[in-house]
Design an enzyme around this catalytic site. Structure first.
Site, PDB file in Angstrom:
ATOM      1  N   LEU A   1       0.812  -1.211   0.000  1.00  0.00           N
ATOM      2  CA  LEU A   1       0.000   0.000   0.000  1.00  0.00           C
ATOM      3  C   LEU A   1       0.847   1.263   0.000  1.00  0.00           C
ATOM      4  O   LEU A   1       0.420   2.318  -0.449  1.00  0.00           O
ATOM      5  CB  LEU A   1      -0.918   0.010   1.231  1.00  0.00           C
ATOM      6  CG  LEU A   1      -1.889  -1.169   1.361  1.00  0.00           C
ATOM      7  CD1 LEU A   1      -2.637  -1.080   2.686  1.00  0.00           C
ATOM      8  CD2 LEU A   1      -2.865  -1.200   0.201  1.00  0.00           C
TER       9      LEU A   1
ATOM     10  N   GLU B   1       5.328   2.695   0.613  1.00  0.00           N
ATOM     11  CA  GLU B   1       6.722   2.331   0.850  1.00  0.00           C
ATOM     12  C   GLU B   1       7.535   3.581   1.109  1.00  0.00           C
ATOM     13  O   GLU B   1       7.269   4.641   0.541  1.00  0.00           O
ATOM     14  CB  GLU B   1       7.273   1.575  -0.366  1.00  0.00           C
ATOM     15  CG  GLU B   1       8.608   0.908  -0.122  1.00  0.00           C
ATOM     16  CD  GLU B   1       8.935  -0.147  -1.171  1.00  0.00           C
ATOM     17  OE1 GLU B   1      10.051  -0.691  -1.116  1.00  0.00           O
ATOM     18  OE2 GLU B   1       8.081  -0.420  -2.028  1.00  0.00           O
TER      19      GLU B   1
ATOM     20  N   ASN C   1      11.433   5.156   3.431  1.00  0.00           N
ATOM     21  CA  ASN C   1      12.826   4.919   3.808  1.00  0.00           C
ATOM     22  C   ASN C   1      12.981   3.844   4.872  1.00  0.00           C
ATOM     23  O   ASN C   1      14.019   3.185   4.952  1.00  0.00           O
ATOM     24  CB  ASN C   1      13.450   6.229   4.316  1.00  0.00           C
ATOM     25  CG  ASN C   1      13.637   7.245   3.212  1.00  0.00           C
ATOM     26  OD1 ASN C   1      13.787   6.883   2.056  1.00  0.00           O
ATOM     27  ND2 ASN C   1      13.600   8.519   3.561  1.00  0.00           N
ATOM     28  N   PHE C   2      11.975   3.650   5.733  1.00  0.00           N
ATOM     29  CA  PHE C   2      12.115   2.741   6.857  1.00  0.00           C
ATOM     30  C   PHE C   2      11.348   1.440   6.689  1.00  0.00           C
ATOM     31  O   PHE C   2      11.387   0.593   7.563  1.00  0.00           O
ATOM     32  CB  PHE C   2      11.671   3.428   8.152  1.00  0.00           C
ATOM     33  CG  PHE C   2      12.600   4.522   8.570  1.00  0.00           C
ATOM     34  CD1 PHE C   2      13.689   4.262   9.387  1.00  0.00           C
ATOM     35  CD2 PHE C   2      12.415   5.813   8.130  1.00  0.00           C
ATOM     36  CE1 PHE C   2      14.562   5.263   9.769  1.00  0.00           C
ATOM     37  CE2 PHE C   2      13.277   6.826   8.498  1.00  0.00           C
ATOM     38  CZ  PHE C   2      14.364   6.545   9.317  1.00  0.00           C
TER      39      PHE C   2
ATOM     40  N   VAL D   1       4.163  -0.628   3.900  1.00  0.00           N
ATOM     41  CA  VAL D   1       2.859  -1.012   4.429  1.00  0.00           C
ATOM     42  C   VAL D   1       2.215  -1.967   3.434  1.00  0.00           C
ATOM     43  O   VAL D   1       2.135  -1.655   2.243  1.00  0.00           O
ATOM     44  CB  VAL D   1       1.939   0.212   4.630  1.00  0.00           C
ATOM     45  CG1 VAL D   1       0.597  -0.224   5.214  1.00  0.00           C
ATOM     46  CG2 VAL D   1       2.601   1.222   5.531  1.00  0.00           C
TER      47      VAL D   1
ATOM     48  N   LYS E   1       2.338  -2.620   8.883  1.00  0.00           N
ATOM     49  CA  LYS E   1       3.553  -1.828   8.711  1.00  0.00           C
ATOM     50  C   LYS E   1       4.738  -2.731   8.999  1.00  0.00           C
ATOM     51  O   LYS E   1       4.839  -3.315  10.076  1.00  0.00           O
ATOM     52  CB  LYS E   1       3.566  -0.629   9.663  1.00  0.00           C
ATOM     53  CG  LYS E   1       2.699   0.526   9.204  1.00  0.00           C
ATOM     54  CD  LYS E   1       2.902   1.750  10.085  1.00  0.00           C
ATOM     55  CE  LYS E   1       2.065   2.920   9.583  1.00  0.00           C
ATOM     56  NZ  LYS E   1       2.273   4.134  10.403  1.00  0.00           N
TER      57      LYS E   1
ATOM     58  N   ASP F   1      -0.582  16.505  17.084  1.00  0.00           N
ATOM     59  CA  ASP F   1      -0.341  16.783  15.665  1.00  0.00           C
ATOM     60  C   ASP F   1      -1.608  16.519  14.858  1.00  0.00           C
ATOM     61  O   ASP F   1      -1.577  15.884  13.812  1.00  0.00           O
ATOM     62  CB  ASP F   1       0.818  15.936  15.135  1.00  0.00           C
ATOM     63  CG  ASP F   1       1.332  16.434  13.785  1.00  0.00           C
ATOM     64  OD1 ASP F   1       1.127  17.629  13.478  1.00  0.00           O
ATOM     65  OD2 ASP F   1       1.927  15.642  13.039  1.00  0.00           O
TER      66      ASP F   1
END
Length: 460
Positions: free
Chosen positions: A20, A22, A24-25, A28, A43, A137
């Site tokens: 779903l 993608e 740097n880390f 999904v 994830k 946030d």
């Protein structure tokens, strides 16, 4: 996670499907529970990348927060697991997109629709507050909408738990997204997490109804001045009830701002209101809940046969700071630029930064409006060698007693830049660097400052 034979990868009771997203880390993936057929989002984070970027503490906070929450208007964490090479988070699949996309496609929402979504937003946020979780946030990009049109609050990377409160019972980390941040959060004097979240909810309501931000400016200094003053226009074509509610939410003085209980008692809010109830297992002991889900071992694809399971609580452990959203961005801007607020006088700021940098072996050049920090990282004193590290430092005035310090790495080693920032922040007595880098400090996601209209303070 696709095996060499072409079969779909397996993760315990889950069959992994299409990707779903993608970054740097990690990535999904969509997943199907083989027993029930239910769909989930998984994830999958690469431990080596997470640890190399020193964001493992951030993972702990995300998990520690999500495992507390079980509400229809909050994205749910169903299971977590870790192997020697991967971290897995099995989350509720929300496939209706972001609230931001819904607003952008329509321009603005009818008042009745905006009210229904706002009611769900308040239900989810107030539930989080009852659990001692403050999001910090809230914005349309972090609010998902499922196919039935119901809100799901997500991205708790900047959230605070009870253990993050100071001795005064207030929060002190300056974080969030510039246009949604409450004025008291910028003042470095401590703030009530509930009231700051309420402010952000008010900004979201305004956007849903009007179609644009209540506080906006290309210049960060002007933007924050507008926020401090509560300088926005509430259109007269809105109904009197919602005009009243918006004014009471977007009150710059937190002591005068409407509370969550008062919002829920407001006449406009109560129209057609159907409260959302937490899930039945909301009162389960969270550790027992997590332990229950670790009964099944994880089955890796053949290329990762040697996966070694670790205890889930090694992963949860101590929570400090977290921002999972950064794992899936094209670039983590906090690795090259940070901003934070300070109440130190400008002269002291420049002097302290110069002393800190000099003691670390940097050459400091004072210009008209900034400091230039350079260093030859090759260890050579040969003047013909080019400077291999360069950081610019600027200070901007928000108010007579509040300033923004900006550190920008032009080029050089990210690890050395981090060490420099850690030293400067330590000497200035501001946030720890794991908090600054992990919480995307104020205005990190702005592309740039408008240098033409912002007036930096003179360094000489």
């Amino acid at each position: 996670m696709v095996s060499r034979g072409g079969a779909r990868g397996l993760l315990g009771a889950y069959e992994l499907g299409r990707t779903l997203g993608e970054g740097n880390f990690g990535k999904v993936k969509q997943a199907r529970h083989r027993g029930s057929g239910a769909q989930f989002a998984v994830k999958i984070l690469d431990r080596a990348r997470v640890e190399s970027q020193r964001v493992d503490d951030q993972i702990r906070r995300e998990i520690a927060t999500l495992k507390l929450l079980a509400h229809p208007n909050v994205v749910r964490l169903h299971e977590i697991a870790a192997s020697k090479t991967k971290i897995y988070m099995v989350l509720e699949l929300v496939n209706g997109g972001e609230l931001f996309d819904r607003i952008a496609s329509k321009g603005k929402l009818p008042e009745q629709e905006a009210r229904r979504l706002f009611q769900q937003l308040i239900d989810g946020v107030s539930y989080c507050h009852e659990k001692g979780v403050y999001h910090r946030d809230l914005k349309p990009e972090n609010v998902l909408v499922d196919r039935k049109g119901n809100i799901k609050i997500s991205d708790f990377g900047l959230s605070a738990l009870p253990q993050h409160l100071g001795n005064d019972g207030l929060l002190h980390t300056t974080c969030g997204s510039p246009n949604y941040i409450a004025p008291e959060v910028l003042q470095n004097r401590g703030y009530d997490g509930s009231l700051s979240d309420i402010w952000s909810c008010g900004v979201i309501l305004y956007i849903m109804l009007v179609g644009y931000l209540p506080f906006d400016d290309r210049n960060i200094v002007v933007l924050y001045q507008k926020i401090f003053k509560g300088d926005t226009q509430i259109p007269e074509w809105l109904s009197p009830g919602v005009q009243n509610l918006l004014r009471r939410i977007l009150e710059p003085n937190p002591m005068k701002r409407i509370t969550m209980a008062e919002i829920k008692a407001h006449e406009w809010f109560l129209e057609d209101y159907v409260p959302a109830l937490p899930y039945d297992n909301d009162d389960e002991d969270s550790e027992l809940y997590i332990a229950h889900h670790f009964k099944e071992k994880i089955s890796e694809a053949p290329e990762d046969k040697t996966t070694h399971q670790i205890n889930a609580f090694q992963l949860i452990g101590m929570a400090s700071s977290l921002d999972l959203s950064g794992f899936f961005e094209e670039e983590d801007v906090s690795l090259r630029k940070i901003r934070f607020t300070s109440t130190h006088p400008p002269e002291d700021l420049f002097d302290k930064i110069e002393n800190s940098a000099s003691e670390m072996g940097f050459h400091v050049h004072r210009g008209h409006s900034k400091l230039k920090l350079t260093r030859n990282c090759n260890g050579s004193v040969n003047q013909k060698n080019p400077v291999s590290f360069l950081v610019w430092t600027e200070v901007f005035e928000l108010s007579p007693s509040l300033y923004v310090v900006e550190l920008t790495k032009s080029h050089g080693d990210p690890a050395l830049y981090r060490q420099l920032c850690e030293r400067i922040c330590s000497d200035l007595g501001v946030l720890k660097m794991d908090q600054i880098f992990g919480t995307r400090p104020i205005a990190d996601d702005l592309a740039s400052l408008d240098k033409r209209s912002a007036t930096p303070l003179v360094a000489l």
